[in-house]
Design an enzyme around this catalytic site. Sequence first.
Site, PDB file in Angstrom:
ATOM      1  N   VAL A 108       7.327   2.547  -6.541  1.00 33.07           N
ATOM      2  CA  VAL A 108       6.958   2.316  -5.149  1.00 33.07           C
ATOM      3  C   VAL A 108       7.515   3.475  -4.335  1.00 33.07           C
ATOM      4  O   VAL A 108       8.592   4.004  -4.639  1.00 33.07           O
ATOM      5  CB  VAL A 108       7.501   0.968  -4.633  1.00 33.07           C
ATOM      6  CG1 VAL A 108       7.489   0.910  -3.110  1.00 33.07           C
ATOM      7  CG2 VAL A 108       6.682  -0.189  -5.199  1.00 33.07           C
ATOM      8  N   CYS A 109       6.769   3.883  -3.318  1.00 31.97           N
ATOM      9  CA  CYS A 109       7.222   4.922  -2.397  1.00 31.97           C
ATOM     10  C   CYS A 109       7.483   6.226  -3.171  1.00 31.97           C
ATOM     11  O   CYS A 109       6.738   6.572  -4.075  1.00 31.97           O
ATOM     12  CB  CYS A 109       8.442   4.413  -1.625  1.00 31.97           C
ATOM     13  SG  CYS A 109       8.844   5.308  -0.123  1.00 31.97           S
ATOM     14  N   SER A 110       8.565   6.936  -2.830  1.00 27.34           N
ATOM     15  CA  SER A 110       8.845   8.214  -3.483  1.00 27.34           C
ATOM     16  C   SER A 110       9.393   8.048  -4.895  1.00 27.34           C
ATOM     17  O   SER A 110       9.697   9.040  -5.564  1.00 27.34           O
ATOM     18  CB  SER A 110       9.816   9.046  -2.637  1.00 27.34           C
ATOM     19  OG  SER A 110      11.030   8.355  -2.409  1.00 27.34           O
ATOM     20  N   GLY A 158       2.413   2.571  -2.383  1.00 26.88           N
ATOM     21  CA  GLY A 158       2.717   3.472  -1.282  1.00 26.88           C
ATOM     22  C   GLY A 158       4.109   3.235  -0.735  1.00 26.88           C
ATOM     23  O   GLY A 158       5.002   2.767  -1.434  1.00 26.88           O
TER      24      GLY A 158
END
Length: 234
Positions: A108-110, A158
């Site tokens: 998730v995310c970075s 994201g």
Amino acid sequence: MSEQNPDTPLKPYTVGMVLYPGMTFLDLVGPQTVLGLYGKTLLLWKSLEPVETETGNTVNPTTTFDECPDLDVLFVPGGYGTNDAMQDAVIVDFLKRSGKTARYITSVCSGSLLLGMAGLINGYKAATHWACYGALAASGANPVHERVVIDRNRISGGGVTAGIDFGLQLLAELRDERTAKAAQLIIEYDPKPPFSSGTPDKASPEVIASAMEILGDMDQKMISTLNSRVETRS
């Protein structure tokens, strides 16, 4: 995805969730809240010492990297500490090792950039935080601007709050759609945000500028880290 036969015993699943200093707490706890309803979650770190998140609260690991069993799901959160984690050989080596046997490799995310640093998403479609797509492209992944991206056994979400959407999508893969819908109801996930500014295409230039003052140059830093990996290999 097909519905499970209710008479068929369900195989337990285990999700290994990698911790590191400076991670975003919500990146972790959103997916864990969903996936922990029906399976076992392991919080993984080098030791069992508490790990501090970017907001200062701490998470207690349950299992060390060395004691981690084979996983159904390898999961990596993101956060401001991602770039430092990408330069930590112990973390990257664990991801490479665990990624060889995990049924699903996820983020998730970075967190997708950590997977990229370990060479686990090269050639795969993937998502990340909206401010980190330059680094995602540099990782060798095929960037897709979606809330959740599924490419074979790679599943990525994201930024931050997308972790709940990610968890529900992954749960549908691990179990079935009915189970994921039940989880959504259990956590009463029915978002109605007070403002329409959750993505750059919806936010005004002034709001984007305010966000970038906080996010800074994290994308460029991660690009540099990924490029150093390539230079080291060449």
